[in-house]
Design a protein around this motif. Structure first.
Motif, PDB file in Angstrom:
ATOM      1  N   UNK A 149       0.129  -3.961 -14.988  1.00 57.62           N
ATOM      2  CA  UNK A 149       1.475  -3.673 -15.488  1.00 57.62           C
ATOM      3  C   UNK A 149       1.621  -2.259 -16.030  1.00 57.62           C
ATOM      4  N   UNK A 150       0.503  -1.586 -16.318  1.00 56.32           N
ATOM      5  CA  UNK A 150       0.565  -0.230 -16.858  1.00 56.32           C
ATOM      6  C   UNK A 150      -0.473   0.642 -16.148  1.00 56.32           C
ATOM      7  N   UNK A 151      -0.121   1.199 -14.988  1.00 59.64           N
ATOM      8  CA  UNK A 151      -1.074   2.043 -14.265  1.00 59.64           C
ATOM      9  C   UNK A 151      -1.497   3.248 -15.099  1.00 59.64           C
ATOM     10  N   UNK A 152      -2.773   3.565 -15.129  1.00 59.86           N
ATOM     11  CA  UNK A 152      -3.231   4.730 -15.892  1.00 59.86           C
ATOM     12  C   UNK A 152      -2.650   6.014 -15.309  1.00 59.86           C
ATOM     13  N   UNK A 153      -2.282   6.925 -16.191  1.00 59.15           N
ATOM     14  CA  UNK A 153      -1.645   8.164 -15.753  1.00 59.15           C
ATOM     15  C   UNK A 153      -2.648   9.276 -15.487  1.00 59.15           C
ATOM     16  N   UNK A 154      -3.904   9.080 -15.892  1.00 58.03           N
ATOM     17  CA  UNK A 154      -4.901  10.140 -15.733  1.00 58.03           C
ATOM     18  C   UNK A 154      -5.771   9.957 -14.491  1.00 58.03           C
ATOM     19  N   UNK A 155      -5.386   9.023 -13.604  1.00 58.64           N
ATOM     20  CA  UNK A 155      -6.090   8.829 -12.333  1.00 58.64           C
ATOM     21  C   UNK A 155      -5.084   9.067 -11.215  1.00 58.64           C
ATOM     22  N   UNK A 156      -5.499   9.772 -10.176  1.00 62.78           N
ATOM     23  CA  UNK A 156      -4.607  10.064  -9.055  1.00 62.78           C
ATOM     24  C   UNK A 156      -4.446   8.799  -8.212  1.00 62.78           C
ATOM     25  N   UNK A 157      -3.278   8.137  -8.358  1.00 69.42           N
ATOM     26  CA  UNK A 157      -3.041   6.845  -7.729  1.00 69.42           C
ATOM     27  C   UNK A 157      -1.747   6.859  -6.919  1.00 69.42           C
ATOM     28  N   UNK A 158      -1.698   5.988  -5.929  1.00 66.14           N
ATOM     29  CA  UNK A 158      -0.447   5.656  -5.252  1.00 66.14           C
ATOM     30  C   UNK A 158       0.060   4.366  -5.905  1.00 66.14           C
ATOM     31  N   UNK A 159       1.217   4.428  -6.529  1.00 65.11           N
ATOM     32  CA  UNK A 159       1.726   3.333  -7.357  1.00 65.11           C
ATOM     33  C   UNK A 159       2.992   2.757  -6.722  1.00 65.11           C
ATOM     34  N   UNK A 160       3.013   1.434  -6.507  1.00 67.34           N
ATOM     35  CA  UNK A 160       4.172   0.773  -5.907  1.00 67.34           C
ATOM     36  C   UNK A 160       4.619  -0.394  -6.787  1.00 67.34           C
ATOM     37  N   UNK A 161       5.823  -0.342  -7.368  1.00 59.73           N
ATOM     38  CA  UNK A 161       6.317  -1.481  -8.149  1.00 59.73           C
ATOM     39  C   UNK A 161       6.709  -2.626  -7.213  1.00 59.73           C
ATOM     40  N   UNK A 162       6.486  -3.870  -7.643  1.00 62.81           N
ATOM     41  CA  UNK A 162       6.840  -4.963  -6.740  1.00 62.81           C
ATOM     42  C   UNK A 162       7.394  -6.210  -7.425  1.00 62.81           C
ATOM     43  N   UNK A 163       7.302  -6.312  -8.755  1.00 60.54           N
ATOM     44  CA  UNK A 163       7.741  -7.544  -9.402  1.00 60.54           C
ATOM     45  C   UNK A 163       8.028  -7.286 -10.876  1.00 60.54           C
ATOM     46  N   UNK A 164       9.124  -7.861 -11.380  1.00 63.43           N
ATOM     47  CA  UNK A 164       9.433  -7.729 -12.797  1.00 63.43           C
ATOM     48  C   UNK A 164       8.441  -8.544 -13.630  1.00 63.43           C
ATOM     49  N   UNK A 273      -1.515  -0.760  -6.935  1.00 58.39           N
ATOM     50  CA  UNK A 273      -1.938   0.636  -6.851  1.00 58.39           C
ATOM     51  C   UNK A 273      -3.240   0.749  -6.059  1.00 58.39           C
ATOM     52  N   UNK A 274      -3.455   1.945  -5.528  1.00 59.58           N
ATOM     53  CA  UNK A 274      -4.749   2.265  -4.923  1.00 59.58           C
ATOM     54  C   UNK A 274      -4.999   3.743  -5.121  1.00 59.58           C
ATOM     55  N   UNK A 275      -6.255   4.130  -4.990  1.00 59.95           N
ATOM     56  CA  UNK A 275      -6.626   5.520  -5.193  1.00 59.95           C
ATOM     57  C   UNK A 275      -5.919   6.412  -4.172  1.00 59.95           C
ATOM     58  N   UNK A 276      -5.416   7.542  -4.649  1.00 53.39           N
ATOM     59  CA  UNK A 276      -4.776   8.498  -3.760  1.00 53.39           C
ATOM     60  C   UNK A 276      -5.800   9.038  -2.756  1.00 53.39           C
ATOM     61  N   UNK A 277      -5.398   9.136  -1.521  1.00 54.66           N
ATOM     62  CA  UNK A 277      -6.299   9.612  -0.478  1.00 54.66           C
ATOM     63  C   UNK A 277      -7.067   8.504   0.208  1.00 54.66           C
ATOM     64  N   UNK A 278      -6.979   7.291  -0.336  1.00 52.16           N
ATOM     65  CA  UNK A 278      -7.686   6.164   0.288  1.00 52.16           C
ATOM     66  C   UNK A 278      -6.989   5.799   1.597  1.00 52.16           C
ATOM     67  N   UNK A 279      -7.758   5.681   2.649  1.00 57.15           N
ATOM     68  CA  UNK A 279      -7.202   5.328   3.949  1.00 57.15           C
ATOM     69  C   UNK A 279      -7.069   3.813   4.041  1.00 57.15           C
ATOM     70  N   UNK A 280      -5.828   3.332   4.117  1.00 57.56           N
ATOM     71  CA  UNK A 280      -5.599   1.893   4.185  1.00 57.56           C
ATOM     72  C   UNK A 280      -5.935   1.369   5.574  1.00 57.56           C
ATOM     73  N   UNK A 281      -6.622   0.251   5.587  1.00 58.12           N
ATOM     74  CA  UNK A 281      -6.972  -0.386   6.854  1.00 58.12           C
ATOM     75  C   UNK A 281      -5.782  -1.194   7.360  1.00 58.12           C
TER      76      UNK A 281
END
Length: 304
Positions: A149-164, A273-281
């Motif tokens: 519910x609270x993605x860390x801001x100090x890690x380079x992430x791809x963040x997608x909201x999906x549910x209240x 979320x997932x790490x930025x630069x991670x290649x999704x399969x």
């Protein structure tokens, strides 16, 4: 060129991940002497030590750290290749690694269940942990996705909201405020509160609201489990703030009451979320698409 075998690299990665020869042997279903032998041979091939032992603790050397990163990249790309081949053959196959915070365990299994019904050849590794431990898993790139519910801001992430994820004030159904309407937030001052542990995303959100309105509560207990908090609230030990997702069936059975406190519910959201630069399969992209589509059926009423 370094002539290391795939098996040696797999053994090394498992030892490095666990920090233990014994646990690596258990995971790989081989003997500990075999693990030791494989690491010894790999060290000879590399020509430099991969581990150092201080006391009873095993640590990676600088070369070992770099080899671990290389192994993880190799294994991830091989997994992606296998999943791509399966997709070309008309099936989704492979292993999905998912890390979720404890509150998400109330709805994530349903999403996984419907996904596995559509893709029966997929294996799921679900790791449930608190926020701080999940952040460490992110740093180690141990999973494909993380739900929190609270993605860390100090890690380079791809963040997608999906549910209240509304946070509500809850009390025993016998609590005096359970029958009140439009409760001023300042009425919570001095109330016995049961809080999540420090570092919890829920606690941070609640504390921000209390600080903004200059409300100080009496923190009677700190617990790391939503189930323990619910049982403590039902037992009359205090009131708390919880995600609406984790209240049922206790709320439906009348054991808990949602207090109608002004400034609540706190409007939070769930994020994948997932790490930025991670290649999704192919598989992880299919799960992300499924998650975004199916989460709409999990929306809950805020209860005012």
């Amino acid at each position: 060129m370094i002539q290391a075998t795939f098996h040696q690299l797999r053994v090394f990665e498992t030892v490095a991940r666990h920090g233990s020869f014994t646990r690596a042997a258990e995971e790989l279903s081989i003997t500990q002497p075999t693990v030791s032998s494989q690491i010894k041979h790999l060290t000879q091939v590399i020509g430099m030590p991969l581990f150092e032992q201080i006391g009873r603790q095993l640590y990676l050397t600088e070369v070992g750290e770099e080899l671990l990163n290389t192994c993880q990249t190799i294994f991830e790309r091989l997994d992606n290749f296998e999943m791509m081949v399966a997709d070309l053959q008309g099936t989704k196959r492979g292993k999905l690694r998912l890390g979720v915070v404890t509150t998400a365990k109330y709805f994530v299994p349903r999403l996984l269940g419907s996904f596995c019904q559509q893709h029966p050849d997929v294996d799921i590794a679900l790791h449930v942990s608190n926020h701080q431990k999940l952040v460490q898993r992110m740093l180690n790139n141990q999973d494909d996705f993380y739900i929190l519910s609270h993605p860390p801001e100090d890690i380079d992430l791809v963040v997608t909201p999906f549910l209240e994820n509304p946070l509500v004030v809850v009390a025993s159904h016998e609590h005096p405020m359970a029958r009140e309407e439009s409760i001023p937030i300042k009425k919570l001052r001095g109330e016995a509160f049961i809080m999540r542990e420090p570092g919890s995303g829920t606690r941070r959100a609640v504390q921000q609201v209390f600080d903004r309105h200059k409300v100080t509560v009496n923190v009677r207990m700190e617990l790391g489990s939503n189930e323990a908090i619910k049982q403590s609230v039902i037992g009359g030990l205090g009131i708390s703030v919880l995600s609406l997702h984790c209240l049922r069936p206790d709320y439906q059975q009348g054991e808990l009451a949602i207090l109608k406190v002004k400034e609540f519910p706190i409007p939070c959201r769930w994020y994948v979320v997932h790490r930025s630069g991670k290649q999704l399969s192919v598989l992880t992209e299919a799960f992300l698409e499924h998650l975004l589509a199916e989460s709409q059926s999990l929306a809950v009423e805020t209860g005012g």
